[in-house]
Design a protein around this motif. Structure first.
Motif, PDB file in Angstrom:
ATOM      1  N   THR A   1      39.820  34.015  69.277  1.00 37.88           N
ATOM      2  CA  THR A   1      40.480  35.031  68.455  1.00 37.88           C
ATOM      3  C   THR A   1      41.229  36.014  69.342  1.00 37.88           C
ATOM      4  OG1 THR A   1      38.796  34.850  66.728  1.00 37.88           O
ATOM      5  CG2 THR A   1      40.114  36.852  66.748  1.00 37.88           C
ATOM      6  N   ARG A   2      40.588  36.441  70.439  1.00 36.71           N
ATOM      7  CA  ARG A   2      41.262  37.377  71.345  1.00 36.71           C
ATOM      8  C   ARG A   2      42.476  36.734  71.990  1.00 36.71           C
ATOM      9  NH1 ARG A   2      38.475  40.168  76.570  1.00 36.71           N
ATOM     10  NH2 ARG A   2      38.971  38.130  77.475  1.00 36.71           N
ATOM     11  N   ASP A   3      42.373  35.460  72.376  1.00 38.53           N
ATOM     12  CA  ASP A   3      43.529  34.769  72.966  1.00 38.53           C
ATOM     13  C   ASP A   3      44.731  34.852  72.026  1.00 38.53           C
ATOM     14  OD1 ASP A   3      41.984  34.057  75.141  1.00 38.53           O
ATOM     15  OD2 ASP A   3      41.625  32.004  74.446  1.00 38.53           O
ATOM     16  N   THR A   4      44.484  34.575  70.750  1.00 43.75           N
ATOM     17  CA  THR A   4      45.567  34.592  69.760  1.00 43.75           C
ATOM     18  C   THR A   4      46.097  36.002  69.562  1.00 43.75           C
ATOM     19  OG1 THR A   4      44.477  32.737  68.642  1.00 43.75           O
ATOM     20  CG2 THR A   4      46.223  33.864  67.437  1.00 43.75           C
ATOM     21  N   ALA A   5      45.182  36.986  69.519  1.00 47.06           N
ATOM     22  CA  ALA A   5      45.603  38.378  69.343  1.00 47.06           C
ATOM     23  C   ALA A   5      46.463  38.845  70.510  1.00 47.06           C
ATOM     24  CB  ALA A   5      44.374  39.267  69.195  1.00 47.06           C
ATOM     25  N   ILE A   6      46.102  38.450  71.728  1.00 50.94           N
ATOM     26  CA  ILE A   6      46.891  38.828  72.908  1.00 50.94           C
ATOM     27  C   ILE A   6      48.280  38.200  72.844  1.00 50.94           C
ATOM     28  CG2 ILE A   6      47.069  38.533  75.411  1.00 50.94           C
ATOM     29  CD1 ILE A   6      44.016  38.849  75.542  1.00 50.94           C
ATOM     30  N   GLU A   7      48.360  36.969  72.373  1.00 51.16           N
ATOM     31  CA  GLU A   7      49.667  36.319  72.222  1.00 51.16           C
ATOM     32  C   GLU A   7      50.531  37.071  71.214  1.00 51.16           C
ATOM     33  OE1 GLU A   7      49.354  32.205  71.281  1.00 51.16           O
ATOM     34  OE2 GLU A   7      48.149  31.709  73.056  1.00 51.16           O
ATOM     35  N   LEU A   8      49.912  37.559  70.147  1.00 60.27           N
ATOM     36  CA  LEU A   8      50.661  38.269  69.111  1.00 60.27           C
ATOM     37  C   LEU A   8      51.162  39.624  69.595  1.00 60.27           C
ATOM     38  CD1 LEU A   8      48.445  37.596  65.944  1.00 60.27           C
ATOM     39  CD2 LEU A   8      50.789  36.797  66.310  1.00 60.27           C
ATOM     40  N   ASP A   9      50.294  40.393  70.246  1.00 59.30           N
ATOM     41  CA  ASP A   9      50.618  41.775  70.596  1.00 59.30           C
ATOM     42  C   ASP A   9      51.134  41.958  72.014  1.00 59.30           C
ATOM     43  OD1 ASP A   9      49.700  42.392  68.099  1.00 59.30           O
ATOM     44  OD2 ASP A   9      47.872  43.414  68.756  1.00 59.30           O
ATOM     45  N   GLY A  10      50.833  40.988  72.891  1.00 60.61           N
ATOM     46  CA  GLY A  10      51.085  41.162  74.312  1.00 60.61           C
ATOM     47  C   GLY A  10      49.879  41.820  74.953  1.00 60.61           C
ATOM     48  N   PRO A  11      49.562  41.462  76.216  1.00 64.52           N
ATOM     49  CA  PRO A  11      48.339  41.954  76.857  1.00 64.52           C
ATOM     50  C   PRO A  11      48.229  43.467  76.922  1.00 64.52           C
ATOM     51  CG  PRO A  11      49.299  40.165  78.143  1.00 64.52           C
ATOM     52  CD  PRO A  11      50.294  40.523  77.090  1.00 64.52           C
ATOM     53  N   GLU A  12      49.329  44.135  77.317  1.00 68.55           N
ATOM     54  CA  GLU A  12      49.247  45.583  77.511  1.00 68.55           C
ATOM     55  C   GLU A  12      48.980  46.303  76.198  1.00 68.55           C
ATOM     56  OE1 GLU A  12      51.666  49.186  79.754  1.00 68.55           O
ATOM     57  OE2 GLU A  12      52.241  47.093  80.061  1.00 68.55           O
ATOM     58  N   ALA A  13      49.722  45.934  75.144  1.00 69.45           N
ATOM     59  CA  ALA A  13      49.542  46.593  73.844  1.00 69.45           C
ATOM     60  C   ALA A  13      48.158  46.284  73.270  1.00 69.45           C
ATOM     61  CB  ALA A  13      50.632  46.151  72.875  1.00 69.45           C
ATOM     62  N   PHE A  14      47.716  45.032  73.409  1.00 68.06           N
ATOM     63  CA  PHE A  14      46.412  44.664  72.867  1.00 68.06           C
ATOM     64  C   PHE A  14      45.299  45.478  73.508  1.00 68.06           C
ATOM     65  CE2 PHE A  14      42.447  42.387  73.374  1.00 68.06           C
ATOM     66  CZ  PHE A  14      42.103  42.124  72.051  1.00 68.06           C
ATOM     67  N   PHE A  15      45.246  45.490  74.841  1.00 71.06           N
ATOM     68  CA  PHE A  15      44.146  46.171  75.514  1.00 71.06           C
ATOM     69  C   PHE A  15      44.251  47.686  75.394  1.00 71.06           C
ATOM     70  CE2 PHE A  15      43.642  42.010  77.543  1.00 71.06           C
ATOM     71  CZ  PHE A  15      42.264  41.860  77.408  1.00 71.06           C
ATOM     72  N   ASP A  16      45.472  48.202  75.328  1.00 68.70           N
ATOM     73  CA  ASP A  16      45.628  49.644  75.149  1.00 68.70           C
ATOM     74  C   ASP A  16      45.034  50.081  73.813  1.00 68.70           C
ATOM     75  OD1 ASP A  16      46.819  52.276  75.949  1.00 68.70           O
ATOM     76  OD2 ASP A  16      47.971  51.954  74.121  1.00 68.70           O
ATOM     77  N   LYS A  17      45.340  49.332  72.767  1.00 71.66           N
ATOM     78  CA  LYS A  17      44.835  49.671  71.432  1.00 71.66           C
ATOM     79  C   LYS A  17      43.319  49.514  71.360  1.00 71.66           C
ATOM     80  CE  LYS A  17      45.838  46.902  67.987  1.00 71.66           C
ATOM     81  NZ  LYS A  17      46.542  46.207  66.873  1.00 71.66           N
ATOM     82  N   MET A  18      42.811  48.427  71.920  1.00 73.02           N
ATOM     83  CA  MET A  18      41.375  48.193  71.864  1.00 73.02           C
ATOM     84  C   MET A  18      40.625  49.210  72.724  1.00 73.02           C
ATOM     85  SD  MET A  18      39.138  44.734  72.558  1.00 73.02           S
ATOM     86  CE  MET A  18      39.223  44.843  74.338  1.00 73.02           C
ATOM     87  N   ASP A  19      41.157  49.532  73.899  1.00 69.48           N
ATOM     88  CA  ASP A  19      40.488  50.491  74.780  1.00 69.48           C
ATOM     89  C   ASP A  19      40.426  51.877  74.141  1.00 69.48           C
ATOM     90  OD1 ASP A  19      40.110  48.514  76.631  1.00 69.48           O
ATOM     91  OD2 ASP A  19      41.712  49.157  77.984  1.00 69.48           O
TER      92      ASP A  19
END
Length: 428
Positions: free
Chosen positions: A357-375
């Protein structure tokens, strides 16, 4: 560096059998470090029922491959076909490095339950400060467990909470924000790897009630927390928590709702023995969908609830979605595992997978945006934790051996003795 170090090993055939093994001449870890590598020593580790899952499915999902038992371990424990090291989440200190990571740095990630220095082969990842483990023996391991992060945290209390909760919390976050996305493209609970359709209608909770079974588990608590962070109108209509600790969970939800505006409906908690009382509450909310998520409920709670829903006229037209997240805090026999999987298949349950699920989410948002939002959401949870997990407490241990070490923690886990409010953490 001492001449001996200890590791915790578990029988692959019977996970209740385990031992502490002493490695002699551990100073051999001072051999020359290969390129693109770091040598680390575990610093703070955690144990939870998730570690039982890592052992239970260690062959199937390659968790045993993460840190093979060293060949220098004494017999019979050096038989890697029979004995393995169960990894744990937490922190490690970098002792040596042939990468851009400086010695003395702290890494967050997935570590051996060991005091032994360990080598990783790392390449830079995204965003900056994230690294990927690429050792040949770990190539079949899911990406969730091969990602490491350089951190600057040095507060032991915060590090302990992070070790005990963050990785598990991430699974609940992914369910709320992506599988049941209040906006954007929804992600199947097993990620794109499932190859299955998951539509905006599947993800819509606006007319649904969510039922968490084994709601005191850390993943369930994190899912509820993130549901209560959703924007107004995105649902769910309500959250029902079936748990061994109903008073604590209701109090936590009330405090979170009072502290922050919530887009979700009311939260109700019931003990396993009171599952029958769930139906009037569910009927009162008039849902068109019930999303039942099983994190490892006991007492056949899932089957009992499903029968109650099917037998009540007002709920028979509800669409019922069942998602399987985890198992009970116990060691399963092979027959018990087959029975669980057969039951889930018969119920049409959907398996979840945080990594895919995280792999797919990172593909959708891009790594920086994904981890920034989650962090950002994780830091919010840390700030809110006194209110949202008021009953949960850190239970500190030290080292590998003995009742106060990881050996003792594993013993308690296999016997189902770890209480929902306990977060086991160890200074390795």
């Amino acid at each position: 560096m001492s001449e001996t170090e200890t590791i915790h090993v578990v029988s692959k055939k019977d996970n209740s059998q385990h031992a502490v093994v002493t490695i002699e001449n551990a100073s051999s870890a001072t051999r020359q470090l290969p390129p693109s590598s770091v040598r680390v020593r575990p610093l703070i580790l955690s144990l939870s029922s998730n570690n039982l899952s890592y052992a239970r499915a260690g062959e199937l999902l390659h968790w045993w491959d993460t840190y093979p038992v060293p060949s220098v371990a004494p017999a019979p424990y050096n038989d890697q076909s029979a004995w393995g090291i169960v990894p744990a989440w937490g922190y490690a200190t970098v002792l040596e490095s042939t990468t851009d990571i400086a010695p003395g740095s702290t890494l967050w990630g997935f570590w051996p339950t060991s005091g032994l220095p360990t080598d990783l082969t790392l390449i830079p990842g995204e965003p900056h400060g994230h690294w990927t483990e690429v050792s040949e023996h770990r190539k079949s391991l899911m990406t969730y467990y091969n990602r490491y992060e350089v951190v600057s945290e040095d507060d032991r209390d915060t590090m302990a909470w992070t070790a005990a909760v963050r990785a598990i919390w991430g699974a609940g976050y992914l369910l709320s924000e992506y599988a049941f996305s209040p906006k954007g493209t929804p992600v199947h609970p097993y990620g794109a790897a499932a190859g299955l359709n998951w539509t905006t209608e599947d993800a819509d909770l606006s007319s649904a009630v969510v039922v968490n079974l084994a709601a005191s588990t850390k993943t369930a608590r994190s899912f509820t927390y993130n549901l209560l962070c959703r924007p107004a109108g995105s649902g769910p209509l309500g959250v029902l928590q079936i748990t061994s600790s109903p008073e604590a969970l209701e109090r936590a939800a009330e405090q979170q709702i009072a502290q922050r505006q919530s887009g979700a409906g009311p939260v109700k908690a019931l003990a396993y023995s009171d599952v029958d009382r769930a139906v009037p509450w569910l009927v009162g909310l008039e849902p068109s969908k019930l999303v039942i998520i099983d994190y490892g409920a006991r007492d056949n709670a899932l089957l009992r609830l499903r029968e109650l829903v099917q037998s009540h006229e007002a709920l028979q037209s509800c669409k019922v979605v069942i998602i399987l997240v985890g198992g009970q805090q116990k060691v399963y026999t092979e027959d018990e595992l087959r029975e669980v999987y057969a039951s889930m298949h018969a119920l049409g349950a959907i398996r979840s997978n945080a990594s895919t699920t995280r792999d797919t989410a990172i593909e959708l948002d891009g790594p920086e945006a994904f981890f920034d939002k989650m962090d950002q959401r994780w830091k919010q949870w840390l700030d809110d934790r006194a209110a949202t997990v008021p009953d949960m407490r850190l239970v500190w241990g030290k080292g590998v051996a003995g009742t106060e070490g990881m050996y003792g923690g594993w013993e308690r886990l296999t016997k189902g003795e770890v209480r929902p409010e306990e977060a086991l953490v160890y200074m390795a």
